[in-house]
Design a protein around this motif. Structure first.
Motif, mmCIF file in Angstrom:
data_model
loop_
_atom_site.group_PDB
_atom_site.id
_atom_site.type_symbol
_atom_site.label_atom_id
_atom_site.label_comp_id
_atom_site.label_asym_id
_atom_site.label_seq_id
_atom_site.Cartn_x
_atom_site.Cartn_y
_atom_site.Cartn_z
ATOM 1 N N GLU A 128 88.928 63.522 -38.349
ATOM 2 C CA GLU A 128 87.822 64.135 -37.684
ATOM 3 C C GLU A 128 88.278 65.268 -36.867
ATOM 4 O OE1 GLU A 128 84.449 62.883 -34.402
ATOM 5 O OE2 GLU A 128 85.934 60.974 -35.044
ATOM 6 N N SER A 129 87.680 66.602 -37.141
ATOM 7 C CA SER A 129 87.000 66.715 -38.334
ATOM 8 C C SER A 129 87.868 67.737 -39.378
ATOM 9 C CB SER A 129 85.922 67.482 -37.803
ATOM 10 O OG SER A 129 84.913 66.746 -37.197
ATOM 11 N N LEU A 130 87.351 67.727 -40.640
ATOM 12 C CA LEU A 130 87.664 68.730 -41.356
ATOM 13 C C LEU A 130 86.417 69.727 -41.252
ATOM 14 C CD1 LEU A 130 89.344 69.961 -43.524
ATOM 15 C CD2 LEU A 130 88.230 68.544 -45.233
ATOM 16 N N PRO A 131 86.599 70.771 -40.661
ATOM 17 C CA PRO A 131 85.692 71.754 -40.157
ATOM 18 C C PRO A 131 84.844 72.341 -41.295
ATOM 19 C CG PRO A 131 87.202 72.065 -38.560
ATOM 20 C CD PRO A 131 87.864 71.196 -40.103
ATOM 21 N N VAL A 132 83.524 72.435 -41.418
ATOM 22 C CA VAL A 132 82.934 73.152 -42.364
ATOM 23 C C VAL A 132 82.574 74.669 -41.498
ATOM 24 C CG1 VAL A 132 80.821 73.387 -43.643
ATOM 25 C CG2 VAL A 132 81.733 71.379 -43.222
ATOM 26 N N SER A 133 82.892 75.636 -42.200
ATOM 27 C CA SER A 133 82.915 77.067 -41.704
ATOM 28 C C SER A 133 81.582 77.642 -41.502
ATOM 29 C CB SER A 133 83.509 78.050 -42.743
ATOM 30 O OG SER A 133 83.008 78.189 -43.821
ATOM 31 N N GLU A 134 81.377 78.310 -40.800
ATOM 32 C CA GLU A 134 80.066 79.073 -40.429
ATOM 33 C C GLU A 134 79.633 79.756 -41.727
ATOM 34 O OE1 GLU A 134 77.795 78.750 -37.709
ATOM 35 O OE2 GLU A 134 79.202 77.023 -37.158
ATOM 36 N N ALA A 135 80.654 80.182 -42.400
ATOM 37 C CA ALA A 135 80.329 80.792 -43.808
ATOM 38 C C ALA A 135 79.609 80.137 -44.637
ATOM 39 C CB ALA A 135 81.513 81.610 -44.130
ATOM 40 N N ILE A 136 80.127 78.860 -44.726
ATOM 41 C CA ILE A 136 79.637 77.869 -45.669
ATOM 42 C C ILE A 136 78.136 77.647 -45.250
ATOM 43 C CG2 ILE A 136 79.638 75.494 -46.528
ATOM 44 C CD1 ILE A 136 82.605 75.961 -46.587
ATOM 45 N N LYS A 137 77.989 77.358 -43.925
ATOM 46 C CA LYS A 137 76.623 76.888 -43.250
ATOM 47 C C LYS A 137 75.570 78.056 -43.586
ATOM 48 C CE LYS A 137 78.832 74.293 -39.950
ATOM 49 N NZ LYS A 137 79.216 74.115 -38.189
ATOM 50 N N THR A 138 75.915 79.091 -43.626
ATOM 51 C CA THR A 138 75.168 80.102 -43.553
ATOM 52 C C THR A 138 75.330 81.059 -45.178
ATOM 53 O OG1 THR A 138 76.480 82.160 -42.941
ATOM 54 C CG2 THR A 138 75.210 81.116 -41.211
ATOM 55 N N GLN A 139 76.078 80.522 -45.807
ATOM 56 C CA GLN A 139 76.311 80.930 -47.144
ATOM 57 C C GLN A 139 76.371 82.438 -47.344
ATOM 58 O OE1 GLN A 139 73.734 79.473 -50.361
ATOM 59 N NE2 GLN A 139 74.281 77.283 -49.878
ATOM 60 N N THR A 140 77.147 82.865 -46.580
ATOM 61 C CA THR A 140 77.488 84.473 -46.445
ATOM 62 C C THR A 140 78.955 84.570 -46.179
ATOM 63 O OG1 THR A 140 77.685 84.245 -43.821
ATOM 64 C CG2 THR A 140 75.464 84.997 -44.800
ATOM 65 N N GLY A 141 79.325 86.024 -46.564
ATOM 66 C CA GLY A 141 80.861 86.187 -46.606
ATOM 67 C C GLY A 141 81.857 85.596 -47.582
ATOM 68 N N ALA A 142 82.900 85.043 -47.100
ATOM 69 C CA ALA A 142 83.844 84.164 -47.794
ATOM 70 C C ALA A 142 83.566 82.739 -48.313
ATOM 71 C CB ALA A 142 85.142 84.456 -47.347
ATOM 72 N N TRP A 143 82.103 82.470 -48.079
ATOM 73 C CA TRP A 143 81.812 81.063 -48.210
ATOM 74 C C TRP A 143 82.294 80.315 -49.426
ATOM 75 C CZ3 TRP A 143 78.125 78.419 -51.098
ATOM 76 C CH2 TRP A 143 77.025 79.142 -51.961
ATOM 77 N N ARG A 144 82.345 80.996 -50.412
ATOM 78 C CA ARG A 144 82.658 80.268 -51.689
ATOM 79 C C ARG A 144 84.085 79.992 -51.702
ATOM 80 N NH1 ARG A 144 78.378 79.834 -55.524
ATOM 81 N NH2 ARG A 144 76.804 81.087 -55.210
ATOM 82 N N ALA A 145 85.007 81.174 -51.370
ATOM 83 C CA ALA A 145 86.398 80.842 -51.058
ATOM 84 C C ALA A 145 86.659 79.691 -50.119
ATOM 85 C CB ALA A 145 87.141 82.091 -50.529
ATOM 86 N N HIS A 146 85.943 79.283 -49.321
ATOM 87 C CA HIS A 146 86.146 78.333 -48.025
ATOM 88 C C HIS A 146 85.855 76.943 -48.806
ATOM 89 C CE1 HIS A 146 85.419 80.843 -44.067
ATOM 90 N NE2 HIS A 146 86.416 81.514 -44.854
ATOM 91 N N LEU A 147 84.926 76.911 -49.834
ATOM 92 C CA LEU A 147 84.569 75.796 -50.634
ATOM 93 C C LEU A 147 85.920 75.444 -51.413
ATOM 94 C CD1 LEU A 147 80.876 76.377 -51.781
ATOM 95 C CD2 LEU A 147 81.574 74.847 -50.264
ATOM 96 N N VAL A 148 86.570 76.420 -51.948
ATOM 97 C CA VAL A 148 87.725 76.311 -52.734
ATOM 98 C C VAL A 148 88.762 75.538 -51.853
ATOM 99 C CG1 VAL A 148 89.585 77.055 -54.042
ATOM 100 C CG2 VAL A 148 87.372 77.851 -54.599
ATOM 101 N N HIS A 149 88.880 75.971 -50.543
ATOM 102 C CA HIS A 149 89.737 75.485 -49.591
ATOM 103 C C HIS A 149 89.337 74.331 -49.179
ATOM 104 C CE1 HIS A 149 92.193 79.187 -49.235
ATOM 105 N NE2 HIS A 149 91.115 79.976 -49.014
#
Length: 403
Positions: free
Chosen positions: A69-90
């Protein structure tokens, strides 16, 4: 339920010896130093496991890292902007590495920008201790007069706007600065602490993202990571919004039963589950917590047991963090419903029949008032809460009267 304890790492002023003496059976922690969006590497996970397993003098703690608690979800993933797809890989790589290390429960949240919000981190309660508090008027004073968010006054009732203006005029600079620091404190244990300018910039990234769109982004996130968790035998569990109503013009999408039902049905895998936090959800009078336990029961993977006392039954409202058995939530009924679910799981032969719980937050009492621990995470206040909850569980488990 398995009794766990949140620990913020070697610099936590409530140490592992305290947790053990309080009765904890396992530890809930995270790699707070790893920037959000990056991979949790195996060596970093192993290092934290060693820190949990051994005291600084090398003696054994008899504790293990059991829940993330917690493995944070990035703001990029939440907004689907910037490097969000790379963050999903991480994120998926982090899950792989956690599973390899033997950790099976991963808590996260999908709250925009601010992961939790309080206006006072040490509010004096009647017995002389302190508790965290969310004061709607103080928050309006921050939003309208300190942050100066465009259109902020339109988000509050007229009476709240008027009282917020009066309070703001009466505040000295130190109080205004402290209020701003409290609101922007960030995720407990994390390194983040927003400046007012930084907060305004991040709020702007949610322009055009309403509840429906943010909810679809959460479903997209789970569609990407839940199959990985399922394959690895992990249990993902989403923490509710804290508090469970919109703030700063941001959408909130995990605030009640219907919200959970939507995401659990949209990605219908056993690995996709809920963190039941009675404190966060209890800030809304329309959340029936024992009923939520019964209706979400098979997918509850982690439990936070704490209580809040609401000033009113309006939504939104002001509230403070109460003693574990003394707030507006019927904690005894919640525990009974959870123990009934554990009984059902045992009959099914489920490997996760014993649900991990932790005494969430606590009031600062006695020596807590001098220790200066992480806000909301005192030693004695949590020990008291865990003792009360353990007593309820023991009563229900007694062969003469138990479930």
């Amino acid at each position: 339920m398995r009794q766990t304890w949140r620990w913020f790492g070697p610099h936590d002023k409530v140490n592992l010896a305290d947790a053990r003496q309080a009765g904890a059976e396992g530890i809930v922690t995270a790699l707070h130093h790893v920037p959000t969006g990056e991979t949790w590497r195996p060596e970093e996970i192993a290092s934290r496991q060693r820190e949990v397993a051994f005291h600084p003098d090398g003696s054994i703690t008899h504790l293990k890292w059991e829940v993330v608690e917690s493995l944070p979800v990035s703001e990029a993933i939440k907004t689907q902007t910037g490097a969000w797809r790379a963050h999903l890989v991480h994120y998926r790589r982090s899950l792989e590495n956690l599973a390899q290390a033997g950790i099976s429960v991963v808590c996260y949240n999908f709250m925009p920008v601010l992961d939790w919000t309080r206006t006072d981190l040490a509010w004096r309660v009647a017995h002389g201790g302190t508790a965290m508090r969310f004061d709607l008027v103080d928050f309006a004073a921050f939003d309208i007069h300190i942050l100066r968010r465009k259109g902020a006054a339109e988000d509050f009732p007229e009476a709240v706007v008027a009282e917020a203006a009066r309070r703001f005029r009466a505040m000295v600079d130190d109080r205004r600065n402290q209020l701003a620091a409290n609101v922007t404190a960030g995720l407990p244990g994390a390194q983040e602490h927003w400046s007012l300018d930084g907060l305004s910039v991040h709020l702007a990234t949610y322009s055009g993202i309403g509840p429906q769109k943010l909810r679809s982004h959460l479903v997209d996130f789970l569609a990407e990571v839940a199959p990985t968790a399922e394959r690895l035998g992990l249990r993902l569990c989403c923490h509710p919004d804290d508090p469970p109503f919109p703030l700063l013009g941001l959408p909130r999408i995990m605030s009640g039963l219907d919200d959970y039902r939507h995401v659990l049905e949209a990605v219908d895998l056993p690995a996709n589950g809920a963190t039941l936090c009675t404190g966060s959800l209890g800030a809304r009078p329309d959340n029936d917590l024992p009923d939520m336990v019964r209706k979400l029961a098979p997918r509850i993977h982690f439990v936070h047991l704490r209580n809040v006392k609401r000033d009113t039954d309006e939504v939104p409202c002001s509230f403070h963090e109460a003693e574990h058995l003394a707030g507006d939530t019927d904690m005894v009924a919640v525990v009974a419903a959870l123990l009934e679910e554990e009984r059902r799981r045992r009959e099914e032969g489920r490997s996760d029949a014993r649900i991990p719980m932790r005494p969430d937050h606590g009031q600062d009492i006695l020596d807590d008032l001098k220790r200066g621990a992480q806000p909301g995470y005192p030693a004695i206040g949590r020990l008291k809460g865990l003792a009360e909850l353990r007593g309820v569980m023991a009563a229900f488990s007694h062969p003469e009267i138990g479930l």
